[in-house]
Design an enzyme around this catalytic site. Structure first.
Site, PDB file in Angstrom:
ATOM      1  N   GLU A 189      80.941 -31.731  10.243  1.00 49.73           N
ATOM      2  CA  GLU A 189      81.313 -31.652   8.832  1.00 49.73           C
ATOM      3  C   GLU A 189      80.810 -32.874   8.057  1.00 49.73           C
ATOM      4  O   GLU A 189      80.620 -33.955   8.629  1.00 49.73           O
ATOM      5  CB  GLU A 189      82.847 -31.603   8.688  1.00 49.73           C
ATOM      6  CG  GLU A 189      83.487 -30.389   9.282  1.00 49.73           C
ATOM      7  CD  GLU A 189      83.461 -30.369  10.807  1.00 49.73           C
ATOM      8  OE1 GLU A 189      83.562 -31.451  11.427  1.00 49.73           O
ATOM      9  OE2 GLU A 189      83.299 -29.278  11.372  1.00 49.73           O
ATOM     10  N   THR A 194      80.055 -18.991  24.840  1.00 48.59           N
ATOM     11  CA  THR A 194      78.992 -18.786  23.853  1.00 48.59           C
ATOM     12  C   THR A 194      79.549 -19.167  22.489  1.00 48.59           C
ATOM     13  O   THR A 194      80.602 -18.695  22.081  1.00 48.59           O
ATOM     14  CB  THR A 194      78.524 -17.319  23.855  1.00 48.59           C
ATOM     15  OG1 THR A 194      77.944 -17.033  25.135  1.00 48.59           O
ATOM     16  CG2 THR A 194      77.476 -17.075  22.782  1.00 48.59           C
ATOM     17  N   HIS A 195      78.846 -20.059  21.813  1.00 46.95           N
ATOM     18  CA  HIS A 195      79.311 -20.510  20.501  1.00 46.95           C
ATOM     19  C   HIS A 195      78.703 -19.664  19.382  1.00 46.95           C
ATOM     20  O   HIS A 195      77.586 -19.149  19.507  1.00 46.95           O
ATOM     21  CB  HIS A 195      78.948 -21.986  20.287  1.00 46.95           C
ATOM     22  CG  HIS A 195      79.797 -22.926  21.082  1.00 46.95           C
ATOM     23  ND1 HIS A 195      79.499 -23.277  22.377  1.00 46.95           N
ATOM     24  CD2 HIS A 195      80.948 -23.563  20.762  1.00 46.95           C
ATOM     25  CE1 HIS A 195      80.440 -24.105  22.817  1.00 46.95           C
ATOM     26  NE2 HIS A 195      81.335 -24.299  21.862  1.00 46.95           N
TER      27      HIS A 195
END
Ligand code: 8IG
Length: 273
Positions: free
Chosen positions: A194, A94-95
């Protein structure tokens, strides 16, 4: 109850105990010795570790949920190595970016500890800041920078993180493959990659790898008393380092191309742990 409610209402250690009890019954393995978390690109890499003795659907295990991402696997497997170690393979990570809360993020790690695992192997797919690391290069994690602005620990839990990424296990990995480089892993929250400016910032503060997992898990693993081994698969050069934009397809491709090498590597490292 939905996941958020489960984690609000049940003490995380107790929920991990329930999950471990379920796993013991479902796999017939009372105690696991080691745990392995498979990240992006590592889905097939557990194939050479040993014999799969049981497969459990993550959604049946207390506190676990189905993974949100294509290329992530939603099962837990129990593998017996040739020398008789029982390895719990967590294909369901699970992120943080899923928004289920940090307790949900580290539930797998806490469950691993509750099954008896003394050490945990954390794998991930990530962006690389070193141009020499072409997509498909595995890199040992030597340390991390947690840029999530949170911790999996609650209360006055002052855990020492010096040598979080076991120097002993890194040495073992380098015995297996002396060409392995090491790097500092910076965990961003994601799910966006990013900006080039953020990658340059990460570089200046000492990062070599950028990703969206592992740091929070490593902290929880250490707090639970496990020895931690971290290894990244550089699946793409970080934004702005690479001349081409990032894509999830590229990530999956790099993992597939690196498959044979990282499968052998994982199996050999685990045999020596
Ligand atoms: I795979 O370039 C993968 N995961 N933060 N940046 C971040 N996470 C990643 C990247 C990346 N590649």
């Amino acid at each position: 109850m939905n996941t958020q409610e489960t984690f609000q209402e049940t003490d995380p250690t107790e929920l991990a105990r329930q999950a471990a009890a379920y796993i013991a019954t479902a796999t017939g393995v009372e105690q696991h010795d080691l745990a392995l978390v498979l990240g992006s690109g590592w889905g097939e890499a557990a194939g050479l570790i040993g014999e799969v003795t049981a497969t459990v659907s993550a959604t049946d295990v207390p506190g676990f949920t189905a993974p949100a991402v294509v290329g992530h696997v939603g099962t837990l497997t129990s593998i017996r190595t040739p020398d008789g170690k029982n390895v719990l393979v967590l294909g369901a990570r699970t992120h943080f970016y899923e928004g289920k809360g940090v307790r949900a993020v580290v539930h797998g790690v806490r469950t691993a500890a509750a099954t008896g695992a003394k050490a945990i192997v954390l794998t991930n797919g990530c962006g690389g800041l070193n141009e020499a690391w072409t997509p498909g290069t595995p890199v040992l994690i030597s340390d991390h920078i947690n840029l999530t602005a949170t911790s999996p620990l609650e209360g006055a839990t002052f855990v020492d993180l010096t040598d979080l990424y076991s120097p002993r296990l890194r040495a073992v990995a380098r015995e297996v493959d002396p060409t392995l480089d090491e790097g500092v892993y910076a965990q961003f929250t994601g799910p966006h990659y990013e900006t080039p400016a953020e990658v340059q910032y990460a570089k200046r503060i000492g990062a070599d790898l950028v990703g969206m997992s592992t740091a929070l898990e490593a902290i929880a693993a250490r707090a639970a008393g496990m020895e931690v081994f971290g290894i990244s698969l550089v699946t793409n050069l970080a934004a702005g380092i690479s001349p081409v934009p990032l894509s999830h397809a590229e990530v999956i491709e790099a993992g597939q191309a690196a498959g044979p090498r990282i499968s052998r590597l994982l199996a050999d490292i685990i045999a020596k742990m």
